[in-house]
Motif scaffolding. Structure first.
Motif, PDB file in Angstrom:
ATOM      1  N   ARG A   4      41.289  21.736  17.244  1.00 39.93           N
ATOM      2  CA  ARG A   4      42.396  22.202  16.409  1.00 39.93           C
ATOM      3  C   ARG A   4      42.144  23.631  15.937  1.00 39.93           C
ATOM      4  NH1 ARG A   4      42.034  16.844  14.575  1.00 39.93           N
ATOM      5  NH2 ARG A   4      40.751  17.473  12.779  1.00 39.93           N
ATOM      6  N   GLY A   5      40.871  23.969  15.710  1.00 37.16           N
ATOM      7  CA  GLY A   5      40.533  25.322  15.306  1.00 37.16           C
ATOM      8  C   GLY A   5      40.847  26.352  16.377  1.00 37.16           C
ATOM      9  N   TYR A   6      40.854  25.906  17.638  1.00 39.69           N
ATOM     10  CA  TYR A   6      41.221  26.802  18.732  1.00 39.69           C
ATOM     11  C   TYR A   6      42.736  26.855  18.941  1.00 39.69           C
ATOM     12  CZ  TYR A   6      36.431  27.595  20.349  1.00 39.69           C
ATOM     13  OH  TYR A   6      35.124  27.999  20.452  1.00 39.69           O
ATOM     14  N   ASP A   7      43.477  26.255  18.034  1.00 38.22           N
ATOM     15  CA  ASP A   7      44.947  26.314  18.082  1.00 38.22           C
ATOM     16  C   ASP A   7      45.477  25.748  19.403  1.00 38.22           C
ATOM     17  OD1 ASP A   7      47.360  26.849  16.897  1.00 38.22           O
ATOM     18  OD2 ASP A   7      47.471  28.906  17.623  1.00 38.22           O
ATOM     19  N   VAL A   8      44.869  24.635  19.841  1.00 42.41           N
ATOM     20  CA  VAL A   8      45.171  24.086  21.161  1.00 42.41           C
ATOM     21  C   VAL A   8      46.636  23.696  21.298  1.00 42.41           C
ATOM     22  CG1 VAL A   8      44.691  22.180  22.743  1.00 42.41           C
ATOM     23  CG2 VAL A   8      42.811  23.321  21.561  1.00 42.41           C
ATOM     24  N   VAL A   9      47.206  23.066  20.263  1.00 37.23           N
ATOM     25  CA  VAL A   9      48.589  22.585  20.354  1.00 37.23           C
ATOM     26  C   VAL A   9      49.550  23.749  20.594  1.00 37.23           C
ATOM     27  CG1 VAL A   9      50.473  21.463  19.124  1.00 37.23           C
ATOM     28  CG2 VAL A   9      48.154  20.541  18.959  1.00 37.23           C
ATOM     29  N   ASN A  10      49.419  24.798  19.787  1.00 37.15           N
ATOM     30  CA  ASN A  10      50.310  25.955  19.967  1.00 37.15           C
ATOM     31  C   ASN A  10      50.072  26.665  21.290  1.00 37.15           C
ATOM     32  OD1 ASN A  10      51.813  25.767  17.589  1.00 37.15           O
ATOM     33  ND2 ASN A  10      50.254  26.844  16.388  1.00 37.15           N
ATOM     34  N   ARG A  11      48.821  26.714  21.726  1.00 34.64           N
ATOM     35  CA  ARG A  11      48.517  27.324  23.027  1.00 34.64           C
ATOM     36  C   ARG A  11      49.224  26.569  24.145  1.00 34.64           C
ATOM     37  NH1 ARG A  11      44.213  31.011  22.786  1.00 34.64           N
ATOM     38  NH2 ARG A  11      43.022  30.908  20.835  1.00 34.64           N
ATOM     39  N   LEU A  12      49.216  25.259  24.053  1.00 35.26           N
ATOM     40  CA  LEU A  12      49.891  24.448  25.075  1.00 35.26           C
ATOM     41  C   LEU A  12      51.406  24.627  25.005  1.00 35.26           C
ATOM     42  CD1 LEU A  12      47.833  21.121  24.892  1.00 35.26           C
ATOM     43  CD2 LEU A  12      47.723  22.883  26.661  1.00 35.26           C
ATOM     44  N   ILE A  13      51.944  24.706  23.806  1.00 34.38           N
ATOM     45  CA  ILE A  13      53.390  24.847  23.648  1.00 34.38           C
ATOM     46  C   ILE A  13      53.890  26.132  24.286  1.00 34.38           C
ATOM     47  CG2 ILE A  13      55.201  25.295  21.940  1.00 34.38           C
ATOM     48  CD1 ILE A  13      53.829  23.272  20.105  1.00 34.38           C
ATOM     49  N   VAL A  14      53.172  27.242  24.050  1.00 36.28           N
ATOM     50  CA  VAL A  14      53.641  28.520  24.588  1.00 36.28           C
ATOM     51  C   VAL A  14      53.158  28.754  26.017  1.00 36.28           C
ATOM     52  CG1 VAL A  14      53.711  29.531  22.285  1.00 36.28           C
ATOM     53  CG2 VAL A  14      51.683  29.881  23.702  1.00 36.28           C
ATOM     54  N   GLY A  15      52.051  28.115  26.405  1.00 33.93           N
ATOM     55  CA  GLY A  15      51.449  28.419  27.694  1.00 33.93           C
ATOM     56  C   GLY A  15      51.859  27.548  28.856  1.00 33.93           C
ATOM     57  N   VAL A  16      52.036  26.247  28.611  1.00 34.40           N
ATOM     58  CA  VAL A  16      52.321  25.328  29.726  1.00 34.40           C
ATOM     59  C   VAL A  16      53.601  25.698  30.469  1.00 34.40           C
ATOM     60  CG1 VAL A  16      52.940  22.945  30.297  1.00 34.40           C
ATOM     61  CG2 VAL A  16      50.956  23.400  28.862  1.00 34.40           C
ATOM     62  N   PRO A  17      54.716  26.016  29.779  1.00 35.77           N
ATOM     63  CA  PRO A  17      55.924  26.398  30.529  1.00 35.77           C
ATOM     64  C   PRO A  17      55.715  27.623  31.428  1.00 35.77           C
ATOM     65  CG  PRO A  17      56.478  25.883  28.259  1.00 35.77           C
ATOM     66  CD  PRO A  17      54.984  25.939  28.330  1.00 35.77           C
ATOM     67  N   VAL A  18      54.917  28.583  30.965  1.00 36.50           N
ATOM     68  CA  VAL A  18      54.624  29.757  31.791  1.00 36.50           C
ATOM     69  C   VAL A  18      53.757  29.359  32.972  1.00 36.50           C
ATOM     70  CG1 VAL A  18      53.441  31.996  31.847  1.00 36.50           C
ATOM     71  CG2 VAL A  18      54.852  31.370  29.871  1.00 36.50           C
ATOM     72  N   ALA A  19      52.749  28.524  32.710  1.00 33.43           N
ATOM     73  CA  ALA A  19      51.857  28.074  33.781  1.00 33.43           C
ATOM     74  C   ALA A  19      52.616  27.298  34.856  1.00 33.43           C
ATOM     75  CB  ALA A  19      50.738  27.209  33.197  1.00 33.43           C
TER      76      ALA A  19
END
Length: 348
Positions: free
Chosen positions: A85-100
């Motif tokens: 959670r400290g690595y902000d995983v949830v937000n990273r996935l939210i913004v990153g997965v659609p681009v990936a």
């Protein structure tokens, strides 16, 4: 439902300009493919991207888990959860997965177009580019200028190794940016600049200046100008691995087939290898001095390798190094358009 809506809003807010840029490119590709009868394949890179993304995810998780275990916490899994959670995983996935998920489609469109460029404009520009290259380098081909320094088996092998590592570097930087959440505008600027670099240089400019490069002037033009360089590479390949020789044979074989394949498409001017290395150097310049100078050294190695390995004329790389900063500036302007009122609905 509210959580899903917020997630979609955050995704759109973070990636709007990227998605619009890719969508505009896709429309242009569909039109061009229809007009010039260019075969399209949207799934060329689906499996490679899935495997690469899975590999990066596993490596990242292993690194984080190893660090946690070395700390010997009283409760391993709760500590691991807090660290994630400290690595902000949830937000990273939210913004990153659609681009990936969009990137393999984009790369498939790009390769399909690159593979079909000769259907739009037949290769013609090599003679002019060779003349320009010689004018810049004192009347000699650039590879001859470099050969007294680089013409040794171990150096050729090293340059070819770095030239192949370019693919890994490109994808690592691209994935790191895709899943970054620090500087939102910088992230958008890089992603848009990456797309525009591929589109404007790798497709548009490559069509206008349709050329094949030193390795292919003999099969395409019947011109033996670069025969000594090709002989050197083939002789060196018998002692030290020079993967460029086999890759060039593969691309020539692909050129005789119908339809795009991974990595297919022959095009020299300008150099996408150099353009992406230049883009990464621009992006990484703002970080640590180690990354800054490593990226510059890598850019120089890619430019030297592109010439020494017969992929490009030197001016192909020079053009990329001049054009990429302009694209970076333009992408920054586009990313600034994200400051629209509708962006206020995004999740912080």
């Amino acid at each position: 439902m509210i959580g899903l809506a917020n997630g979609c809003s955050a995704t759109w807010h973070a990636n709007r300009i990227f998605f619009l840029t890719v969508a505009a490119y896709a429309l242009a590709v569909v039109f061009a493919a229809s007009h010039w009868d260019i075969p399209l394949n949207l799934r060329i890179y689906s499996r490679p991207f899935l495997l690469f993304g899975f590999g990066v995810t596993v490596i990242l998780f292993v690194v984080i888990a190893t660090r946690v275990m070395l700390e010997r916490p009283a409760r391993l899994f709760p500590t691991l959860g807090r660290r994630l959670r400290g690595y902000d995983v949830v937000n990273r996935l939210i913004v990153g997965v659609p681009v990936a998920l969009t990137l393999p489609v984009f790369f498939s469109l790009f390769t399909s177009m690159k593979n079909g460029l000769s259907r739009i404009v037949p290769f013609y520009a090599d003679t002019t580019i060779v003349a320009l290259d010689r004018a810049i380098h004192g009347g000699q081909d650039a590879w001859r200028v470099l050969h007294p320094v680089l013409g040794a088996g171990p150096l050729t092998f090293a340059l070819n190794f770095l030239y192949n590592v370019w693919f890994a570097v490109m994808f690592v930087v691209l994935f790191c940016v895709t899943f970054s959440t620090g500087d939102e505008r910088l992230r958008s600027r890089y992603l848009v600049a990456f797309v525009l670099t591929c589109v404007l240089l790798g497709n548009a400019a490559a069509t206008v200046f349709a050329s094949v490069g030193p390795a292919f002037v003999m099969p395409f033009y019947g011109n033996d100008t670069f025969f000594p360089l090709m002989n050197y590479l083939q002789a060196t390949n018998a002692v030290y691995p020079v993967w460029a020789v086999d890759t060039q044979r593969m691309l020539l074989a692909y050129a005789a087939l119908d339809g795009p394949r991974p990595g297919s498409g022959i095009s020299a001017f300008p150099s996408i290898h150099v353009a992406v290395a230049m883009l990464n150097a621009i992006y990484l310049w703002r970080f640590s001095s180690l990354l800054r100078w490593l990226s510059v050294a890598f850019l120089i190695a890619i430019e030297l390798g592109s010439v020494h390995l017969a992929w490009h004329y030197a001016v192909d790389g020079y053009a990329s190094m001049l054009a990429t900063p302009v694209i970076w500036i333009f992408a920054g302007w586009l990313s600034g358009l994200r400051r629209w009122p509708v962006a206020a609905t995004a999740v912080s």
